[in-house]
Design an enzyme around this catalytic site. Structure first.
Site, PDB file in Angstrom:
ATOM      1  N   GLY A 170      12.101  -2.588  -7.409  1.00 24.05           N
ATOM      2  CA  GLY A 170      10.780  -3.100  -7.783  1.00 24.05           C
ATOM      3  C   GLY A 170      10.369  -4.320  -6.976  1.00 24.05           C
ATOM      4  N   GLU A 228       6.803  -2.792  -2.536  1.00 22.41           N
ATOM      5  CA  GLU A 228       5.768  -1.864  -3.008  1.00 22.41           C
ATOM      6  C   GLU A 228       6.221  -0.447  -2.661  1.00 22.41           C
ATOM      7  OE1 GLU A 228       2.798  -2.593  -4.353  1.00 22.41           O
ATOM      8  OE2 GLU A 228       3.044  -4.770  -4.223  1.00 22.41           O
ATOM      9  N   LYS A 242      -0.475 -14.877   5.698  1.00 24.85           N
ATOM     10  CA  LYS A 242      -0.048 -16.141   5.093  1.00 24.85           C
ATOM     11  C   LYS A 242      -0.024 -17.275   6.127  1.00 24.85           C
ATOM     12  CE  LYS A 242       2.541 -13.979   1.350  1.00 24.85           C
ATOM     13  NZ  LYS A 242       3.778 -13.281   0.992  1.00 24.85           N
TER      14      LYS A 242
END
Ligand code: HSE
Length: 363
Positions: free
Chosen positions: A231, A234, A249
């Protein structure tokens, strides 16, 4: 909404500043109701009372919207109703008792203009949509824009800031870079410093994958599979593996520091490491990391795999941790912490929502 410290009682809610013993109501609309949007709703349902007691701000969620429609309640959802919305299946808020099928941002804004627009839609780095149109709509309508979606700022940072400034609203984006670790606040504190170099591990997915490769001696494709299963990655991790996320970013970091840089200016190399590369680095006392680097003084930016000493600050950031090291000439500043996950991201949004109404908080 223009927030001023010595403003008269809030006309909308009829309450006064906590500095003078009252509570302010602030209307919030959440666009994008996947993991992050839902976690924010849950956070407000469980912690809204505490926020009100501590800061004198009552956040009223008046609308939530997903890809198929919206749910709107102009007087604000109760905590219980927020949890009912969280329980709705994905893309299903319009099937709830407050649902409006097919409603998009325009219909929501025709019904109610929120004080704060929260953007939690997924990023699209080619068009920026839907986040980009949402950003302009929000700030032009006078709503503070608080975003977890990086794409609008990675593509049109200054256009959004100029529009926000014209309309006297705040743009909050702590949730976009090292969410949950207050890097953006720290960068704002470095205005005026010279920037020699920023280097960091800004993508949790690739850092987790490289840590798995080193710890479990698995190749890249197996590590990706494990990361998806755990998890952390993605189901479609291309934006992380191809470096789009880290590039967005570093662009946001650069622009926050006043260095104008676009997404297309970033030299981007995908994660293409083999197990052999990882082992070879380890044998020499290094670690392979997915790095994001900004060189000061117009030196440009790049993202891609690179080796760092194992015992260095960046070398020691493992798993889902992010880490950044900023050389400002007179000092070198390091910060590390979680960089992703719905819980920390929702907390970063909440922190920015309070920042948006900072004029009502103690100085
Ligand atoms: N996909 C991103 C990461 C999520 O792995 O870092 C947080 O921005």
């Amino acid at each position: 909404m223009k927030v001023e410290r010595d403003e008269a009682p809030n006309e909308r809610s009829g309450v006064v500043s906590p500095l003078r013993g009252g509570v302010r109501s602030v209307r919030v609309a959440v666009f994008g109701f996947g993991g992050v949007g839902r976690e924010l709703a849950r956070l407000l349902a469980f912690r809204g009372g505490e926020i009100e007691r501590r800061y004198g701000i009552r956040f009223l969620v008046v609308a939530v919207a997903d890809s198929r429609g919206a749910a709107v309640k102009t007087e604000g959802f109760t905590g219980y109703e927020l949890l009912k919305l969280v329980e709705a299946h994905r893309g299903g808020v319009s099937n709830t008792p407050w649902g409006r099928s097919g409603w998009s941002i325009n219909e929501v804004y025709d019904e109610i203009v929120p004080d704060i627009h929260v953007e939690a839609t997924p990023p699209d780095y080619s068009t920026g949509e839907p986040g980009l149109s949402h950003a302009f709509k929000a700030v032009r309508k006078g709503a503070h824009f608080v975003t977890a979606n990086k794409a609008p700022l990675a593509l049109k940072f200054w256009e959004i800031m100029e529009e926000a400034s014209k309309n006297d609203v705040y743009v909050g984006y702590k949730a976009t870079v090292m969410a949950g670790t207050p890097l953006v606040s720290m960068l704002r504190g470095l205005r005026g410093y010279s920037i020699r170099r920023v280097e960091g591990i800004l993508n949790a997915t690739t850092n987790y994958i490289l840590s798995l490769m080193e710890d479990k001696l698995v190749d890249l494709s197996d590590a990706v599979r494990i990361a998806v299963n755990d998890g952390v990655a993605e189901p479609d991790p291309r934006l992380d593996l191809e470096g789009w996320d880290a590039a967005a970013k570093i662009v946001i970091i650069a622009n926050t520091l006043g260095i104008r840089l676009g997404l297309s200016d970033v030299n981007r190399e995908p994660l293409n490491a083999s197990l052999k590369d990882v082992i070879s680095a380890a044998r020499r006392g290094f670690r392979l990391k997915y790095l994001a680097v900004l060189e000061g003084d117009g030196g440009g930016a790049w993202v891609g795999p690179g080796e760092v000493p194992r015992e260095s600050f960046l070398g020691m950031a493992r798993g889902v941790l992010n880490a950044v090291r900023i050389d400002v000439g007179v000092n070198v500043i390091s910060l590390s912490g979680k960089g992703g996950g719905v819980e920390v991201t929702a907390h970063a949004l909440l922190s920015d929502m309070l920042e948006a109404v900072r004029g009502w908080l103690p100085p």
